[in-house]
Motif scaffolding. Structure first.
Motif, mmCIF file in Angstrom:
data_model
loop_
_atom_site.group_PDB
_atom_site.id
_atom_site.type_symbol
_atom_site.label_atom_id
_atom_site.label_comp_id
_atom_site.label_asym_id
_atom_site.label_seq_id
_atom_site.Cartn_x
_atom_site.Cartn_y
_atom_site.Cartn_z
ATOM 1 N N ALA A 192 -22.425 -0.457 -4.020
ATOM 2 C CA ALA A 192 -21.388 0.274 -4.840
ATOM 3 C C ALA A 192 -21.069 -0.790 -6.035
ATOM 4 O O ALA A 192 -21.243 -1.959 -6.084
ATOM 5 N N ASP A 193 -20.912 -0.015 -7.400
ATOM 6 C CA ASP A 193 -20.538 -0.631 -8.463
ATOM 7 C C ASP A 193 -19.015 -0.372 -8.832
ATOM 8 O O ASP A 193 -18.345 0.170 -7.883
ATOM 9 N N THR A 194 -18.804 -0.745 -10.132
ATOM 10 C CA THR A 194 -17.443 -0.481 -10.576
ATOM 11 C C THR A 194 -17.065 1.018 -10.630
ATOM 12 O O THR A 194 -15.725 1.393 -10.799
ATOM 13 N N ALA A 195 -17.806 2.117 -10.317
ATOM 14 C CA ALA A 195 -17.220 3.482 -10.075
ATOM 15 C C ALA A 195 -16.696 3.572 -8.673
ATOM 16 O O ALA A 195 -15.696 4.414 -8.781
ATOM 17 N N LEU A 196 -17.100 2.930 -7.757
ATOM 18 C CA LEU A 196 -16.317 2.783 -6.470
ATOM 19 C C LEU A 196 -15.522 1.654 -6.293
ATOM 20 O O LEU A 196 -14.504 1.623 -5.428
ATOM 21 N N LEU A 197 -15.586 0.584 -6.760
ATOM 22 C CA LEU A 197 -14.925 -0.563 -6.492
ATOM 23 C C LEU A 197 -14.055 -0.954 -7.790
ATOM 24 O O LEU A 197 -14.650 -1.173 -8.971
ATOM 25 N N ARG A 198 -12.827 -0.711 -7.762
ATOM 26 C CA ARG A 198 -11.906 -0.398 -8.790
ATOM 27 C C ARG A 198 -10.814 -1.048 -8.986
ATOM 28 O O ARG A 198 -10.217 -1.434 -7.790
ATOM 29 N N GLY A 199 -10.100 -1.648 -10.185
ATOM 30 C CA GLY A 199 -8.933 -2.258 -10.199
ATOM 31 C C GLY A 199 -8.748 -3.577 -10.065
ATOM 32 O O GLY A 199 -9.672 -4.499 -9.952
ATOM 33 N N ALA A 200 -7.291 -4.010 -9.608
ATOM 34 C CA ALA A 200 -7.077 -5.528 -9.491
ATOM 35 C C ALA A 200 -7.064 -5.731 -8.005
ATOM 36 O O ALA A 200 -7.889 -5.138 -7.112
ATOM 37 N N ARG A 201 -6.092 -6.621 -7.638
ATOM 38 C CA ARG A 201 -6.032 -7.140 -6.318
ATOM 39 C C ARG A 201 -4.693 -7.057 -5.654
ATOM 40 O O ARG A 201 -3.967 -7.977 -5.616
ATOM 41 N N PRO A 202 -4.244 -6.017 -5.481
ATOM 42 C CA PRO A 202 -2.885 -5.472 -4.753
ATOM 43 C C PRO A 202 -2.741 -5.751 -3.102
ATOM 44 O O PRO A 202 -2.649 -4.692 -2.657
ATOM 45 N N LEU A 203 -3.197 -6.973 -2.937
ATOM 46 C CA LEU A 203 -3.164 -7.486 -1.556
ATOM 47 C C LEU A 203 -2.067 -7.142 -0.748
ATOM 48 O O LEU A 203 -1.991 -6.849 0.245
ATOM 49 N N ARG A 204 -0.715 -7.327 -1.125
ATOM 50 C CA ARG A 204 0.349 -7.344 -0.520
ATOM 51 C C ARG A 204 0.692 -5.907 -0.008
ATOM 52 O O ARG A 204 1.022 -5.612 1.107
ATOM 53 N N ALA A 205 0.249 -4.858 -0.987
ATOM 54 C CA ALA A 205 0.527 -3.330 -0.744
ATOM 55 C C ALA A 205 -0.105 -2.957 0.435
ATOM 56 O O ALA A 205 0.036 -2.395 1.263
ATOM 57 N N ALA A 206 -1.793 -3.544 0.190
ATOM 58 C CA ALA A 206 -2.757 -2.978 1.284
ATOM 59 C C ALA A 206 -2.219 -3.613 2.586
ATOM 60 O O ALA A 206 -2.559 -3.014 3.729
ATOM 61 N N LEU A 207 -1.801 -5.057 2.699
ATOM 62 C CA LEU A 207 -1.762 -5.525 3.832
ATOM 63 C C LEU A 207 -0.294 -4.866 4.710
ATOM 64 O O LEU A 207 -0.476 -4.619 5.944
ATOM 65 N N THR A 208 0.424 -4.507 3.840
ATOM 66 C CA THR A 208 1.890 -4.034 4.124
ATOM 67 C C THR A 208 1.488 -2.718 4.783
ATOM 68 O O THR A 208 1.841 -2.308 6.189
ATOM 69 N N ALA A 209 0.567 -1.829 4.496
ATOM 70 C CA ALA A 209 0.028 -0.729 5.090
ATOM 71 C C ALA A 209 -0.642 -1.203 6.370
ATOM 72 O O ALA A 209 -0.396 -0.131 7.208
ATOM 73 N N ALA A 210 -1.377 -2.140 6.300
ATOM 74 C CA ALA A 210 -2.183 -2.253 7.505
ATOM 75 C C ALA A 210 -1.156 -2.903 8.674
ATOM 76 O O ALA A 210 -1.043 -2.188 9.817
ATOM 77 N N TYR A 211 -0.157 -3.593 8.429
ATOM 78 C CA TYR A 211 0.650 -3.833 9.322
ATOM 79 C C TYR A 211 1.640 -2.738 9.913
ATOM 80 O O TYR A 211 1.791 -2.571 11.252
ATOM 81 N N ASP A 212 1.952 -2.007 8.973
ATOM 82 C CA ASP A 212 2.695 -0.742 9.291
ATOM 83 C C ASP A 212 1.945 0.323 10.200
ATOM 84 O O ASP A 212 2.322 0.799 11.113
ATOM 85 N N HIS A 213 0.581 0.282 10.099
ATOM 86 C CA HIS A 213 -0.413 1.064 10.789
ATOM 87 C C HIS A 213 -0.567 0.369 12.393
ATOM 88 O O HIS A 213 -0.393 1.203 13.263
ATOM 89 N N LEU A 214 -0.581 -0.877 12.108
ATOM 90 C CA LEU A 214 -0.660 -1.485 13.609
ATOM 91 C C LEU A 214 0.478 -1.363 14.298
ATOM 92 O O LEU A 214 0.451 -1.280 15.562
ATOM 93 N N VAL A 215 1.741 -1.583 13.817
ATOM 94 C CA VAL A 215 3.050 -1.450 14.607
ATOM 95 C C VAL A 215 3.130 0.100 15.036
ATOM 96 O O VAL A 215 3.456 0.330 16.145
#
Length: 432
Positions: free
Chosen positions: A214-237
């Motif tokens: 994969a290149d920058t066509a598929l790997l995009r943007g900055a690093r919003p780790l908090r939002a992604a992790l929050t989604a993961a925690y919500d999914h586990l709960v």
């Protein structure tokens, strides 16, 4: 720090032995008709003891007054020595429901149920992962590879061989995140690519991510780790099943995209200070540890340039702080996160996370020391295991006493392998 989930070494993902608050994996309780229920710890697990049922337990109860007289302590109306602990009882007795009773026939049962953990795999899909700047083999004559390919080849590919786990997979940035230097670069993925309810294996969980090339066509943007992790925690709960649950975060830098940033510099060039708190809250309030794998990190202060990296901060230090907040740091002076720098790191990193060492405690702590003249009957599952002579394994197959007062036993050779496979044992105090 390897965590045994449900008695097996699945991951170094949380507190040493035992699971985080809210997680399962403890031993089943076994109760008897006439004995106190007493919890004792194995050398790395736990057990519940009970008197033998049927004739053994009834004889232990009826014989208590006859065998307790030599103790010389206070007795009840039947002549049995009164006790609140084993101390006033003879060495061949134990305190059972307030009176001294014979050890003969007492059983102690160890059962370690196996619980498959739920793991949310959160993988950094920012543009920086597509940058070809990793010397994957430490050979100056070969070209560098992208961080993404390093992750795929050295780590993700190895997870396919990990023993069964319930997987969810999330990318950090949305597949439609902006490729430009704007607020759209912070568009986070808020839904799993693969959810726990889909019941997929590691191969399918990894297959949902962008491919190794994969290149920058598929790997995009900055690093919003908090939002992604929050989604993961919500999914586990939302899919909590009473067993262990963890997040495995793989990232090549510190978090950005803080809420309420005044401008692009605050959004894309400033570390998101709330990410660490979100990780800590998941661990402390929800019982969900976060294990962090850093990819190609450097412990140098980042320059003040427009590169979507926290200015004036060390990427390694930022990721280290996340690993510490997650409650499952690597126990190493070199840092709290697991470090992936070259392809050769992959196998040892997977071993550290998901395997290695004894897969279950080989020593079992007894509720009561065993007198020198007494022996034990030991069964692993339904198979009788015989004792070995002496106090060392010596290459034999069986069990030995541990400690000068014979307060524990250890499995040796084939018996240890059988215990590891069975995770259920019964020990009976036997009198001549």
């Amino acid at each position: 720090m390897q965590l045994r989930l449900g008695g097996r070494p699945v991951a170094a993902l949380a507190l040493a032995l035992g699971v985080a608050p809210g997680c399962g994996g403890g031993p089943e309780q076994v109760t008897g008709a006439t004995s106190e229920e007493s919890t004792s710890s194995m050398m790395g697990a736990s057990s519940t003891s009970a008197a033998a049922t049927g004739a053994a337990s009834s004889s232990a109860t009826s014989a208590s007054s006859a065998t307790s007289a030599s103790s010389g302590g206070e007795t009840d109306a039947t002549g049995a020595v009164v006790c609140s602990a084993d101390e006033p009882c003879d060495e061949d007795e134990y305190c059972d429901q307030g009176v001294c009773a014979p050890l003969c026939g007492l059983e102690q049962t160890f059962v370690v149920p196996i619980t498959a953990p739920q793991i949310a795999l959160v993988v950094d899909t920012s543009t920086s992962m597509a940058i070809a700047d990793v010397d994957h083999d430490e050979d100056p004559n070969t070209p560098p590879i992208t961080r993404w390919r390093l992750v795929h080849d050295a780590l993700l590919s190895g997870l396919v061989a990990v023993e069964p786990i319930e997987w969810a997979t999330l990318r950090t940035t949305s597949a439609s995140a902006s490729q430009g230097y704007d607020a759209g670069a912070c568009a986070a993925a808020t839904a799993p690519l693969v959810g726990l309810d889909e019941g997929v294996d590691a191969a399918a969980a990894i297959g949902a991510l962008p491919p190794a090339d994969a290149d920058t066509a598929l790997l995009r943007g900055a690093r919003p780790l908090r939002a992604a992790l929050t989604a993961a925690y919500d999914h586990l709960v939302a899919h909590e099943d009473g067993g262990p649950a963890f997040v495995l975060l793989i990232t090549d830098g510190g978090p950005v995209c803080a809420d309420g940033a005044d401008d692009l510099a605050g959004l894309l060039e400033t570390a998101d200070g709330e990410a660490e708190g979100a990780i800590a809250a998941a661990y402390q309030a929800l019982g969900i540890p976060t294990v962090v794998v850093g990819v190609g990190l450097v412990d140098e202060v980042a320059p003040m340039v427009a590169d979507m990296e926290p200015d004036g901060e060390s990427p390694a230090a930022l990721v280290d702080a996340l690993a510490l907040a997650g409650g499952a740091p690597r126990r190493d002076p070199g840092g709290a996160y697991y470090d992936l720098d070259v392809a050769a790191d992959g196998p040892s990193l997977i071993e550290a996370l998901f395997g290695g060492g004894e897969s279950s405690p080989a020593e079992l702590l007894l509720d009561h020391p065993v007198p020198a003249w007494m022996t034990l009957g030991v069964w692993i599952g339904e198979e009788l295991v015989l004792p070995l002579a002496g106090d060392t394994c010596g290459g034999g197959d069986g069990w030995i006493f541990v400690g000068p007062t014979r307060e524990a036993i250890r499995f040796c050779g084939a018996a240890e392998l059988l215990w590891d496979a069975t995770l259920a044992a019964t020990i009976r105090y036997l009198c001549p």
